[in-house]
Design a protein around this motif. Sequence first.
Motif, PDB file in Angstrom:
ATOM      1  N   ARG A  72       0.774  -1.212   0.189  1.00 13.73           N
ATOM      2  CA  ARG A  72      -0.170  -0.002   0.065  1.00 13.73           C
ATOM      3  C   ARG A  72       0.749   1.229   0.106  1.00 13.73           C
ATOM      4  NH1 ARG A  72      -3.356   0.152   4.839  1.00 13.73           N
ATOM      5  NH2 ARG A  72      -4.670  -1.237   3.613  1.00 13.73           N
ATOM      6  N   GLU A  73       1.828   1.417   0.827  1.00 14.49           N
ATOM      7  CA  GLU A  73       2.900   2.413   1.060  1.00 14.49           C
ATOM      8  C   GLU A  73       3.277   2.619  -0.356  1.00 14.49           C
ATOM      9  OE1 GLU A  73       1.752   0.620   4.817  1.00 14.49           O
ATOM     10  OE2 GLU A  73       2.768  -0.178   2.899  1.00 14.49           O
ATOM     11  N   ALA A  74       4.336   1.598  -0.719  1.00 19.35           N
ATOM     12  CA  ALA A  74       4.881   1.813  -2.202  1.00 19.35           C
ATOM     13  C   ALA A  74       3.946   2.245  -3.396  1.00 19.35           C
ATOM     14  CB  ALA A  74       5.500   0.633  -2.518  1.00 19.35           C
ATOM     15  N   LEU A  75       2.879   1.527  -3.341  1.00 18.20           N
ATOM     16  CA  LEU A  75       2.053   2.090  -4.693  1.00 18.20           C
ATOM     17  C   LEU A  75       1.348   3.438  -4.455  1.00 18.20           C
ATOM     18  CD1 LEU A  75       0.163  -1.421  -5.434  1.00 18.20           C
ATOM     19  CD2 LEU A  75       1.946  -0.057  -6.832  1.00 18.20           C
ATOM     20  N   GLU A  76       0.914   3.814  -3.217  1.00 14.83           N
ATOM     21  CA  GLU A  76       0.506   5.081  -2.964  1.00 14.83           C
ATOM     22  C   GLU A  76       1.661   6.281  -3.270  1.00 14.83           C
ATOM     23  OE1 GLU A  76      -2.325   7.694   0.205  1.00 14.83           O
ATOM     24  OE2 GLU A  76      -1.074   5.780   0.936  1.00 14.83           O
ATOM     25  N   LYS A  77       3.064   6.105  -2.912  1.00 20.27           N
ATOM     26  CA  LYS A  77       3.931   6.866  -3.314  1.00 20.27           C
ATOM     27  C   LYS A  77       4.351   6.928  -4.769  1.00 20.27           C
ATOM     28  CE  LYS A  77       6.589   6.396   1.035  1.00 20.27           C
ATOM     29  NZ  LYS A  77       7.926   5.947   1.511  1.00 20.27           N
ATOM     30  N   LEU A  78       4.294   5.551  -5.513  1.00 21.33           N
ATOM     31  CA  LEU A  78       4.521   5.677  -6.865  1.00 21.33           C
ATOM     32  C   LEU A  78       3.285   6.129  -7.744  1.00 21.33           C
ATOM     33  CD1 LEU A  78       5.759   1.863  -6.929  1.00 21.33           C
ATOM     34  CD2 LEU A  78       7.038   3.971  -7.525  1.00 21.33           C
ATOM     35  N   ARG A 105     -10.927  -1.253  -3.732  1.00 22.64           N
ATOM     36  CA  ARG A 105     -11.623  -0.116  -2.931  1.00 22.64           C
ATOM     37  C   ARG A 105     -11.274   0.117  -1.401  1.00 22.64           C
ATOM     38  NH1 ARG A 105     -13.455   3.736  -6.014  1.00 22.64           N
ATOM     39  NH2 ARG A 105     -15.042   4.189  -4.586  1.00 22.64           N
ATOM     40  N   GLU A 106     -11.323  -0.817  -0.801  1.00 27.42           N
ATOM     41  CA  GLU A 106     -10.820  -0.542   0.462  1.00 27.42           C
ATOM     42  C   GLU A 106      -9.420  -0.431   0.998  1.00 27.42           C
ATOM     43  OE1 GLU A 106     -10.759  -3.124   4.850  1.00 27.42           O
ATOM     44  OE2 GLU A 106     -12.296  -3.743   3.284  1.00 27.42           O
ATOM     45  N   ASN A 107      -8.647  -1.220   0.338  1.00 24.72           N
ATOM     46  CA  ASN A 107      -7.029  -1.139   0.691  1.00 24.72           C
ATOM     47  C   ASN A 107      -6.252  -0.205  -0.200  1.00 24.72           C
ATOM     48  OD1 ASN A 107      -6.725  -3.325   2.772  1.00 24.72           O
ATOM     49  ND2 ASN A 107      -7.848  -4.403   1.316  1.00 24.72           N
ATOM     50  N   PHE A 108      -6.767   0.147  -1.419  1.00 30.16           N
ATOM     51  CA  PHE A 108      -6.004   0.968  -2.368  1.00 30.16           C
ATOM     52  C   PHE A 108      -7.090   2.267  -2.868  1.00 30.16           C
ATOM     53  CE2 PHE A 108      -3.749  -2.843  -2.355  1.00 30.16           C
ATOM     54  CZ  PHE A 108      -2.496  -2.362  -2.287  1.00 30.16           C
ATOM     55  N   PRO A 109      -7.526   2.936  -1.932  1.00 32.81           N
ATOM     56  CA  PRO A 109      -8.613   3.918  -2.302  1.00 32.81           C
ATOM     57  C   PRO A 109      -7.917   5.182  -3.261  1.00 32.81           C
ATOM     58  CG  PRO A 109      -7.732   4.412  -0.070  1.00 32.81           C
ATOM     59  CD  PRO A 109      -7.438   2.988  -0.444  1.00 32.81           C
ATOM     60  N   PHE A 110      -6.624   5.093  -3.228  1.00 31.21           N
ATOM     61  CA  PHE A 110      -5.993   6.319  -3.903  1.00 31.21           C
ATOM     62  C   PHE A 110      -5.900   5.765  -5.488  1.00 31.21           C
ATOM     63  CE2 PHE A 110      -3.016   3.707  -1.414  1.00 31.21           C
ATOM     64  CZ  PHE A 110      -2.295   3.110  -2.692  1.00 31.21           C
ATOM     65  N   ILE A 111      -6.055   4.576  -5.979  1.00 34.07           N
ATOM     66  CA  ILE A 111      -6.173   3.838  -7.346  1.00 34.07           C
ATOM     67  C   ILE A 111      -7.429   4.001  -7.650  1.00 34.07           C
ATOM     68  CG2 ILE A 111      -5.644   2.186  -8.845  1.00 34.07           C
ATOM     69  CD1 ILE A 111      -3.344   1.379  -6.861  1.00 34.07           C
ATOM     70  N   SER A 112      -8.065   4.748  -8.893  1.00 28.51           N
ATOM     71  CA  SER A 112      -9.287   4.747  -9.407  1.00 28.51           C
ATOM     72  C   SER A 112      -9.460   3.360  -9.660  1.00 28.51           C
ATOM     73  CB  SER A 112      -9.204   5.783 -10.437  1.00 28.51           C
ATOM     74  OG  SER A 112     -10.468   5.650 -11.352  1.00 28.51           O
ATOM     75  N   ASP A 113     -10.854   3.129  -9.434  1.00 30.74           N
ATOM     76  CA  ASP A 113     -11.506   1.814  -9.982  1.00 30.74           C
ATOM     77  C   ASP A 113     -11.501   1.700 -11.556  1.00 30.74           C
ATOM     78  OD1 ASP A 113     -13.810   3.531 -10.277  1.00 30.74           O
ATOM     79  OD2 ASP A 113     -14.879   2.473  -9.443  1.00 30.74           O
ATOM     80  N   ARG A 114     -11.396   2.823 -12.240  1.00 32.79           N
ATOM     81  CA  ARG A 114     -11.067   2.796 -13.583  1.00 32.79           C
ATOM     82  C   ARG A 114      -9.695   2.371 -14.028  1.00 32.79           C
ATOM     83  NH1 ARG A 114     -14.947   5.963 -16.016  1.00 32.79           N
ATOM     84  NH2 ARG A 114     -13.507   6.600 -17.855  1.00 32.79           N
ATOM     85  N   MET A 162      12.008  -9.002  -8.363  1.00 35.14           N
ATOM     86  CA  MET A 162      12.276  -8.348  -7.285  1.00 35.14           C
ATOM     87  C   MET A 162      11.513  -8.956  -5.820  1.00 35.14           C
ATOM     88  SD  MET A 162      12.039  -4.204  -8.435  1.00 35.14           S
ATOM     89  CE  MET A 162      12.951  -4.007  -9.815  1.00 35.14           C
ATOM     90  N   ASP A 163      12.237  -8.635  -4.835  1.00 38.79           N
ATOM     91  CA  ASP A 163      11.594  -9.605  -3.601  1.00 38.79           C
ATOM     92  C   ASP A 163      10.811  -8.711  -2.666  1.00 38.79           C
ATOM     93  OD1 ASP A 163      13.340 -11.592  -4.398  1.00 38.79           O
ATOM     94  OD2 ASP A 163      15.086 -10.794  -3.126  1.00 38.79           O
ATOM     95  N   SER A 164      10.753  -7.333  -2.691  1.00 43.36           N
ATOM     96  CA  SER A 164       9.738  -6.861  -1.729  1.00 43.36           C
ATOM     97  C   SER A 164       9.226  -5.424  -2.503  1.00 43.36           C
ATOM     98  CB  SER A 164      10.434  -6.137  -0.636  1.00 43.36           C
ATOM     99  OG  SER A 164      11.610  -5.248  -0.863  1.00 43.36           O
ATOM    100  N   TRP A 165       8.299  -4.788  -1.821  1.00 45.23           N
ATOM    101  CA  TRP A 165       7.693  -3.603  -2.299  1.00 45.23           C
ATOM    102  C   TRP A 165       8.790  -2.658  -2.305  1.00 45.23           C
ATOM    103  CZ3 TRP A 165       4.594  -2.284  -5.676  1.00 45.23           C
ATOM    104  CH2 TRP A 165       3.951  -3.198  -6.280  1.00 45.23           C
TER     105      TRP A 165
END
Length: 176
Positions: A72-78, A105-114, A162-165
């Motif tokens: 979650r943290e990595a994708l939010e920053k990316l 939707r619950e875990n990645f609200p910063f990524i549009s469902d589109r 890659m081994d980690s986020w």
Amino acid sequence: MVRIAVDMDEVIADFTAKLLSIYNKKYGTSYTEKDLVGKNLRDVHPEHAEYIRKVIQQSDYFADLPLMKGAREALEKLSEKHEIFITTAAMDFPTSFNAKYAWLRENFPFISDRNYVFCGDKSIISADYLIDDHLRHLKKFKGQGILFTAYHNINDSYEMRMDSWEEIYNYFESNY
């Protein structure tokens, strides 16, 4: 802006942790992912393959999967600098759509469902990168694949693994 496609199961959602919990409870075992290095649970106990299939095909199986550490943290920053798409081979589990959609939707609200792609064959994905734990998706992908290390693929070779986020985030932060 780089377009990054990200698989769901075993990349951002810990599919196996839940399966092992259910399996261990039913059969009185204490398997961990370390016990499955290079294989799947159904390979360890082929006599229970039908039970395992029924468990993961339940429509609510994907509703409460734990998050992969740092996803979650990595994708939010990316997502602040790049286009992020969640690309899940949902046709492998056709009853999973509603649970996967709600989980995202619950875990990645910063990524549009589109930016959710529910598909079968990921070769249709048009992105610069695909982060996935299965070689079958990376082999057909036209961009740069990144094999995300999971218990079942530990023995697979791939040019970019890659081994980690944290490692994924650092890669994109350093290169873009």
